[in-house]
Design an enzyme around this catalytic site. Sequence first.
Site, mmCIF file in Angstrom:
data_model
loop_
_atom_site.group_PDB
_atom_site.id
_atom_site.type_symbol
_atom_site.label_atom_id
_atom_site.label_comp_id
_atom_site.label_asym_id
_atom_site.label_seq_id
_atom_site.Cartn_x
_atom_site.Cartn_y
_atom_site.Cartn_z
ATOM 1 N N ASP A 121 0.844 -1.188 0.000
ATOM 2 C CA ASP A 121 0.000 0.000 0.000
ATOM 3 C C ASP A 121 0.885 1.244 0.000
ATOM 4 O O ASP A 121 1.897 1.300 0.701
ATOM 5 C CB ASP A 121 -0.913 0.010 1.226
ATOM 6 C CG ASP A 121 -2.064 0.987 1.071
ATOM 7 O OD1 ASP A 121 -2.589 1.105 -0.045
ATOM 8 O OD2 ASP A 121 -2.451 1.620 2.059
ATOM 9 N N TYR A 123 1.214 5.792 -0.421
ATOM 10 C CA TYR A 123 0.861 7.031 0.281
ATOM 11 C C TYR A 123 1.066 8.152 -0.730
ATOM 12 O O TYR A 123 1.947 8.980 -0.596
ATOM 13 C CB TYR A 123 1.813 7.155 1.480
ATOM 14 C CG TYR A 123 1.540 8.229 2.501
ATOM 15 C CD1 TYR A 123 0.300 8.388 3.083
ATOM 16 C CD2 TYR A 123 2.584 9.060 2.931
ATOM 17 C CE1 TYR A 123 0.088 9.349 4.058
ATOM 18 C CE2 TYR A 123 2.389 10.022 3.902
ATOM 19 C CZ TYR A 123 1.129 10.168 4.470
ATOM 20 O OH TYR A 123 0.918 11.112 5.441
ATOM 21 N N HIS A 128 -3.693 14.271 0.768
ATOM 22 C CA HIS A 128 -3.827 13.426 1.959
ATOM 23 C C HIS A 128 -2.592 13.536 2.849
ATOM 24 O O HIS A 128 -2.691 13.743 4.065
ATOM 25 C CB HIS A 128 -4.056 11.976 1.540
ATOM 26 C CG HIS A 128 -4.022 11.001 2.675
ATOM 27 N ND1 HIS A 128 -4.982 10.961 3.658
ATOM 28 C CD2 HIS A 128 -3.126 10.021 2.987
ATOM 29 C CE1 HIS A 128 -4.692 10.011 4.524
ATOM 30 N NE2 HIS A 128 -3.568 9.423 4.146
ATOM 31 N N ARG A 137 1.821 17.065 12.765
ATOM 32 C CA ARG A 137 3.008 17.900 12.917
ATOM 33 C C ARG A 137 2.629 19.360 12.682
ATOM 34 O O ARG A 137 3.109 20.008 11.746
ATOM 35 C CB ARG A 137 4.101 17.469 11.921
ATOM 36 C CG ARG A 137 4.631 16.068 12.151
ATOM 37 C CD ARG A 137 5.782 15.748 11.193
ATOM 38 N NE ARG A 137 5.353 15.799 9.791
ATOM 39 C CZ ARG A 137 4.791 14.785 9.141
ATOM 40 N NH1 ARG A 137 4.585 13.639 9.760
ATOM 41 N NH2 ARG A 137 4.449 14.917 7.874
ATOM 42 N N GLU A 194 -10.087 4.218 4.276
ATOM 43 C CA GLU A 194 -9.203 4.874 3.322
ATOM 44 C C GLU A 194 -9.691 4.519 1.931
ATOM 45 O O GLU A 194 -9.642 3.348 1.529
ATOM 46 C CB GLU A 194 -7.742 4.447 3.514
ATOM 47 C CG GLU A 194 -7.123 5.046 4.759
ATOM 48 C CD GLU A 194 -5.619 4.906 4.829
ATOM 49 O OE1 GLU A 194 -4.999 5.639 5.611
ATOM 50 O OE2 GLU A 194 -5.057 4.071 4.084
ATOM 51 N N GLU A 196 -9.345 4.075 -1.749
ATOM 52 C CA GLU A 196 -8.177 3.853 -2.594
ATOM 53 C C GLU A 196 -8.564 3.147 -3.893
ATOM 54 O O GLU A 196 -9.660 2.614 -4.031
ATOM 55 C CB GLU A 196 -7.134 2.994 -1.862
ATOM 56 C CG GLU A 196 -6.655 3.572 -0.546
ATOM 57 C CD GLU A 196 -5.438 2.848 -0.004
ATOM 58 O OE1 GLU A 196 -4.710 2.215 -0.806
ATOM 59 O OE2 GLU A 196 -5.204 2.909 1.217
ATOM 60 N N ASP A 228 -8.795 0.485 2.574
ATOM 61 C CA ASP A 228 -7.760 0.066 3.511
ATOM 62 C C ASP A 228 -8.178 0.508 4.911
ATOM 63 O O ASP A 228 -7.785 1.565 5.396
ATOM 64 C CB ASP A 228 -6.413 0.687 3.112
ATOM 65 C CG ASP A 228 -5.276 0.210 3.993
ATOM 66 O OD1 ASP A 228 -5.321 -0.941 4.446
ATOM 67 O OD2 ASP A 228 -4.341 0.992 4.216
ATOM 68 N N ARG A 232 -6.716 4.004 13.709
ATOM 69 C CA ARG A 232 -5.798 5.133 13.841
ATOM 70 C C ARG A 232 -5.124 5.192 15.209
ATOM 71 O O ARG A 232 -3.962 5.621 15.310
ATOM 72 C CB ARG A 232 -6.546 6.443 13.590
ATOM 73 C CG ARG A 232 -7.171 6.572 12.213
ATOM 74 C CD ARG A 232 -6.125 6.552 11.124
ATOM 75 N NE ARG A 232 -6.731 6.798 9.816
ATOM 76 C CZ ARG A 232 -6.092 6.704 8.671
ATOM 77 N NH1 ARG A 232 -4.817 6.337 8.654
ATOM 78 N NH2 ARG A 232 -6.711 6.939 7.527
ATOM 79 N N GLN A 235 -2.485 2.473 15.198
ATOM 80 C CA GLN A 235 -1.434 2.895 14.270
ATOM 81 C C GLN A 235 -0.543 3.973 14.888
ATOM 82 O O GLN A 235 0.680 3.937 14.772
ATOM 83 C CB GLN A 235 -2.066 3.404 12.981
ATOM 84 C CG GLN A 235 -1.079 3.879 11.935
ATOM 85 C CD GLN A 235 -1.770 4.471 10.707
ATOM 86 O OE1 GLN A 235 -2.990 4.494 10.615
ATOM 87 N NE2 GLN A 235 -0.985 4.938 9.763
ATOM 88 N N TYR A 239 3.541 2.884 15.098
ATOM 89 C CA TYR A 239 4.255 3.065 13.833
ATOM 90 C C TYR A 239 5.546 3.870 13.922
ATOM 91 O O TYR A 239 6.143 4.194 12.907
ATOM 92 C CB TYR A 239 3.329 3.648 12.768
ATOM 93 C CG TYR A 239 3.135 5.145 12.751
ATOM 94 C CD1 TYR A 239 3.035 5.818 11.535
ATOM 95 C CD2 TYR A 239 3.022 5.880 13.916
ATOM 96 C CE1 TYR A 239 2.834 7.190 11.493
ATOM 97 C CE2 TYR A 239 2.821 7.238 13.888
ATOM 98 C CZ TYR A 239 2.722 7.896 12.671
ATOM 99 O OH TYR A 239 2.511 9.247 12.622
ATOM 100 N N LYS A 248 -3.262 -1.660 10.444
ATOM 101 C CA LYS A 248 -3.704 -1.811 9.051
ATOM 102 C C LYS A 248 -3.983 -3.268 8.678
ATOM 103 O O LYS A 248 -4.799 -3.537 7.799
ATOM 104 C CB LYS A 248 -2.612 -1.287 8.110
ATOM 105 C CG LYS A 248 -2.305 0.183 8.251
ATOM 106 C CD LYS A 248 -3.312 1.019 7.501
ATOM 107 C CE LYS A 248 -2.824 2.454 7.357
ATOM 108 N NZ LYS A 248 -3.731 3.253 6.523
ATOM 109 N N THR A 252 -8.407 -5.586 4.664
ATOM 110 C CA THR A 252 -8.458 -4.692 3.510
ATOM 111 C C THR A 252 -9.555 -5.213 2.596
ATOM 112 O O THR A 252 -9.541 -6.391 2.229
ATOM 113 C CB THR A 252 -7.120 -4.664 2.757
ATOM 114 O OG1 THR A 252 -6.084 -4.227 3.641
ATOM 115 C CG2 THR A 252 -7.184 -3.739 1.555
ATOM 116 N N GLU A 356 -9.073 12.811 8.048
ATOM 117 C CA GLU A 356 -9.027 14.149 7.456
ATOM 118 C C GLU A 356 -10.376 14.857 7.547
ATOM 119 O O GLU A 356 -10.438 16.058 7.847
ATOM 120 C CB GLU A 356 -8.631 14.051 5.983
ATOM 121 C CG GLU A 356 -7.261 13.468 5.724
ATOM 122 C CD GLU A 356 -7.117 13.111 4.266
ATOM 123 O OE1 GLU A 356 -6.721 13.991 3.482
ATOM 124 O OE2 GLU A 356 -7.412 11.954 3.901
#
Length: 408
Positions: A121, A123, A128, A137, A194, A196, A228, A232, A235, A239, A248, A252, A356
């Site tokens: 998968d 990114y 996104h 951040r 997600e 995709e 996917d 969260r 994760q 991660y 994850k 899927t 998001e």
Amino acid sequence: MSEHSPLDLAEGDPFGPHNLPYGVFSTADEPDRRRLGVRIGGHVLDAGAAAHALGSPYAALLDRPSLNPLLAAGRTAWRDVRRALTAWLTVPGHRADIEPLLHPLGEVTLHLPYEVADYVDFYASEHHATNVGRIFRPDGDALTPNWKHLPIGYHGRAGTVVVSGTDVVRPSGQRKAPTDPAPVFGPSVKLDIEAEVGFLVGTPSELGTPVALADFREHVFGLTLLNDWSARDVQAWEYVPLGPFLGKSFQTSVAAWVTPLEALDAARTAPPARDFPLLPYLDDAGEEEPGGFDVRITVEINGEAVAEPPFSTMYWTAAQQLAHMTVNGASLRTGDLYGSGTVSGPEVNQRGSLLELTWNGRDAIELAGGKRTFLEDGDEVVMTAWAPGPDGTRVGLGEVRGRIVPSA
């Protein structure tokens, strides 16, 4: 010829002869017998039975319980079989043989149409990745320094790729909020989606031999919608310093239908302009055809549309992802599946994840059944999509549906 043939489709049907996606189905009278099928309108053609009925040399590829033999046969076979299927479904002289082999979609069970070899998968959406960077951040750079130099990805779990309609059991795992003194274990409270697009590899490659951008069509058979699912909170705790793992790998979901690349020629589009020079193996400026696909996705939760992510905005293309995935010499296998990564556009209603859409739970979305930040038990997520087809038609992609059930 029947008076009302299932082959007489309404004008503009997105699953007309210009599309012809592949799937695998079984019938109520033979539930254990899986057959390769091709969707036409609201029916599915038993492709193997049709090949035998018409004395086709492709019967050995089509009379199978999986798409993998056809995938492995290579691009020439993909093209020739598609031409044959188009003729079988459009030439009036074939109707007497073909019509008895058509099954209404509502009367069949659809299965995962291929055996997944590896699952990767990516990114690849700048929108996104920028949103995620701003969420986590807020005082730093939204994008990491490497993001515009290479398609970032991770290896997922092939054994937990499931077909549309399979329930999603809420995963459990460790999670730790920033203010918690220690991690706790339990069901995820930030279960997400997600939106995709997945790409399915047919022709394998040799270990030690990279796949060039120009060879994308030689290896990739087609595409499919993909969700996917992401925990969260699990994760976020796991991660660092490596990539996603249990947040994850639990599941899927993919569509029951795979749309051949040839059906999407009219949907090819140029990717967004790159503002960083790319290394030669990723530089697609001189490629003969544009690397993007104009796929319009709609995400619904409990029957209400919450987002419309545009795949045409993806910064990294599927061809670049394939080239990057193999540039170190890693080999491809028939049945390899790779996801695009979350598809998000520049507008709020084009964001392909609840992370998001709700800004990590800060801004709830309004649904008829109540507000949502992340998914609750009983919620059903449905993703649909279409792409421009020849002569103003639309090419429909199979839906991806999943309902959340409580943690085991």
